[in-house]
Design a protein around this motif. Structure first.
Motif, mmCIF file in Angstrom:
data_model
loop_
_atom_site.group_PDB
_atom_site.id
_atom_site.type_symbol
_atom_site.label_atom_id
_atom_site.label_comp_id
_atom_site.label_asym_id
_atom_site.label_seq_id
_atom_site.Cartn_x
_atom_site.Cartn_y
_atom_site.Cartn_z
ATOM 1 N N ASP A 204 0.935 -1.150 -0.151
ATOM 2 C CA ASP A 204 -0.107 -0.087 0.013
ATOM 3 C C ASP A 204 0.804 1.253 -0.045
ATOM 4 N N ASN A 205 2.185 1.125 -0.058
ATOM 5 C CA ASN A 205 3.083 2.114 -0.084
ATOM 6 C C ASN A 205 3.683 2.666 -1.559
ATOM 7 N N THR A 206 3.564 3.951 -1.687
ATOM 8 C CA THR A 206 4.289 4.536 -2.795
ATOM 9 C C THR A 206 5.230 5.553 -2.329
ATOM 10 N N GLU B 121 7.268 4.384 -13.939
ATOM 11 C CA GLU B 121 7.052 3.320 -12.903
ATOM 12 C C GLU B 121 8.357 2.479 -12.948
ATOM 13 N N LYS B 122 8.892 2.070 -11.760
ATOM 14 C CA LYS B 122 10.148 1.074 -11.426
ATOM 15 C C LYS B 122 9.435 -0.386 -11.722
ATOM 16 N N GLY B 123 10.457 -1.147 -12.528
ATOM 17 C CA GLY B 123 10.048 -2.172 -13.035
ATOM 18 C C GLY B 123 10.270 -2.613 -14.514
ATOM 19 N N ARG B 124 9.964 -3.583 -14.978
ATOM 20 C CA ARG B 124 10.143 -3.897 -16.371
ATOM 21 C C ARG B 124 8.985 -4.351 -17.205
ATOM 22 N N LEU B 125 8.610 -4.253 -18.499
ATOM 23 C CA LEU B 125 7.716 -4.841 -19.242
ATOM 24 C C LEU B 125 8.433 -5.813 -20.162
ATOM 25 N N ARG B 126 7.671 -6.553 -20.886
ATOM 26 C CA ARG B 126 8.389 -7.260 -21.815
ATOM 27 C C ARG B 126 8.786 -6.466 -23.047
ATOM 28 N N GLY B 127 10.348 -6.502 -23.154
ATOM 29 C CA GLY B 127 10.807 -5.835 -24.190
ATOM 30 C C GLY B 127 11.414 -4.266 -23.501
ATOM 31 N N SER B 128 11.577 -4.193 -22.220
ATOM 32 C CA SER B 128 12.317 -2.972 -21.683
ATOM 33 C C SER B 128 13.561 -3.248 -21.575
ATOM 34 N N ASP B 129 14.301 -2.312 -21.869
ATOM 35 C CA ASP B 129 15.824 -2.085 -21.849
ATOM 36 C C ASP B 129 16.192 -1.591 -20.554
ATOM 37 N N LEU B 130 15.354 -0.687 -19.684
ATOM 38 C CA LEU B 130 15.898 0.077 -18.603
ATOM 39 C C LEU B 130 15.041 -0.487 -17.474
ATOM 40 N N PRO B 131 15.557 -0.452 -16.125
ATOM 41 C CA PRO B 131 14.634 -0.712 -14.907
ATOM 42 C C PRO B 131 13.436 0.095 -14.617
ATOM 43 N N PHE B 132 12.918 0.670 -15.740
ATOM 44 C CA PHE B 132 11.470 1.459 -15.355
ATOM 45 C C PHE B 132 11.064 1.942 -16.678
ATOM 46 N N TYR B 133 9.849 2.137 -16.714
ATOM 47 C CA TYR B 133 9.123 2.527 -18.055
ATOM 48 C C TYR B 133 8.123 3.540 -17.765
ATOM 49 N N GLN B 134 7.973 4.261 -18.622
ATOM 50 C CA GLN B 134 7.044 5.574 -18.988
ATOM 51 C C GLN B 134 5.589 5.268 -19.026
ATOM 52 N N GLU B 135 4.410 5.620 -18.340
ATOM 53 C CA GLU B 135 3.231 5.461 -18.585
ATOM 54 C C GLU B 135 2.613 7.006 -18.777
ATOM 55 N N VAL B 136 2.051 7.181 -20.233
ATOM 56 C CA VAL B 136 1.139 8.335 -20.366
ATOM 57 C C VAL B 136 -0.407 7.968 -20.224
#
Length: 259
Positions: free
Chosen positions: A64-66, A165-180
Motif C-alpha cells: 500500500d506504500n508508494t 514506474e519502477k519495473g520492467r515490461l516485456r521488451g524493456s531495456d531500462l529498470p523502469f518505464y514511462q506511462e502516459v
C-alpha cells in the motif's frame, strides 16, 4: 597538513565539479554533450575517474506504500586518472548517447508534471566525499511518439498526465518505464476509466503498449497488458497510425468484453 587532508576527505575544501550542457534539450536515442569542469580544492587530490550519468525520478509501489526515488541509467566515463592541484581547473568535453527508452519530459512546450531526468556528474576521488553535480535535461518525444499521442487525441482520448514506474515490461531495456495516461473518449466512458500508453523504442520504431483501466482494476502484464502495436520511426501519418491504434483498442475491447 593532516587536518587539511581530513577536512578534504570530509568534503571541506574538496575539489568541486560543474557540468555545462551545450544544449539542454535532447530526444530518446539522441545525444547529450557539454563540458565538465573540475576545480581543485585546498590540497592536491588524485582523481580516479570522471563520469556522467542520466538520472530519472521513478515511482515505486510496494504493498500500500508508494514513494519516489532516483534511478541511474546511461553511465559513461568521460575522463581518466589525473591529479588536480589547489585552484587548478580541468575542463573535460563529453558527448554520449541517450538510451532509446529514456522517458520524455515535455510535450509541445509543456513540461510534464512529475517527469524529471537529469545529468549527474561524479568525480571519483579516493577517500573523499564525491562532489556530485546534477543538471536538468529536457527530453522531447520522438516524432513517432508524438504521432501516436496526436492520433489518440484525434480519437477523443484526453491527456491526463504521465509518470515513470519502477519495473520492467516485456521488451524493456531500462529498470523502469514511462506511462502516459489518457481519459477515454465519450463512446467509451462508463466502460473504460483510463488508457495507459507505454513506448518501448528500438532502432526500428516503437512498440506501443496499450493498458486499459476498467472499473478501477489496471490489467497487469501477467494477466494481459492489453494490446501492442509496433510503429516504425518513419510512420508519422496521424490518420494511418490512428486507424491502427483504434483497431487494437477495439480488438482489446472485444476480447475483454467491454465493446
Amino acid at each position: 597538513m593532516a587536518f587539511r587532508d581530513l577536512m578534504a576527505r570530509l568534503g571541506a575544501g574538496n575539489a568541486t565539479v560543474d557540468a555545462v550542457l551545450d544544449h539542454p534539450e535532447t530526444t530518446p536515442g539522441g545525444s547529450v554533450s557539454g563540458t565538465v569542469t573540475v576545480t581543485g580544492g585546498r590540497i592536491p587530490q588524485d582523481v580516479r575517474e570522471v563520469r556522467v550519468e542520466l538520472v530519472a525520478t521513478v515511482e515505486v509501489e510496494s504493498g500500500d506504500n508508494t514513494w519516489r526515488e532516483d534511478v541511474t541509467f546511461g553511465t559513461t566515463a568521460v575522463g581518466g586518472a589525473f591529479r588536480v592541484e589547489p585552484g587548478e581547473q580541468r575542463r573535460i568535453p563529453f558527448s554520449f548517447r541517450v538510451p532509446l527508452q529514456c522517458p520524455f519530459t515535455s510535450l509541445d512546450g509543456w513540461r510534464l508534471h512529475g517527469m524529471k531526468v537529469g545529468l549527474r556528474t561524479r568525480v571519483d576521488i579516493p577517500e573523499a566525499v564525491d562532489p556530485g553535480d546534477v543538471d536538468p535535461v529536457e527530453v522531447l518525444p520522438l516524432p513517432v511518439q508524438r504521432t501516436v499521442l496526436q492520433a489518440l487525441t484525434a480519437r477523443g482520448f484526453s491527456f491526463k498526465g504521465a509518470d515513470v514506474e519502477k519495473g520492467r515490461l516485456r521488451g524493456s531495456d531500462l529498470p523502469f518505464y514511462q506511462e502516459v495516461e489518457f481519459a477515454p473518449p465519450r463512446d467509451l466512458r462508463g466502460r473504460v476509466n483510463e488508457l495507459e500508453v507505454t513506448f518501448l523504442a528500438d532502432p526500428q520504431g516503437v512498440e506501443v503498449v496499450l493498458e486499459v483501466d476498467r472499473r478501477g482494476g489496471l490489467l497487469t502484464e501477467g494477466r494481459d497488458v492489453g494490446g501492442r502495436v509496433h510503429v516504425g520511426h518513419a510512420d508519422t501519418d496521424v490518420a494511418a497510425v490512428g486507424a491502427r491504434l483504434d483497431a487494437a483498442i477495439r480488438q482489446l475491447g472485444a476480447r475483454r468484453g467491454w465493446l
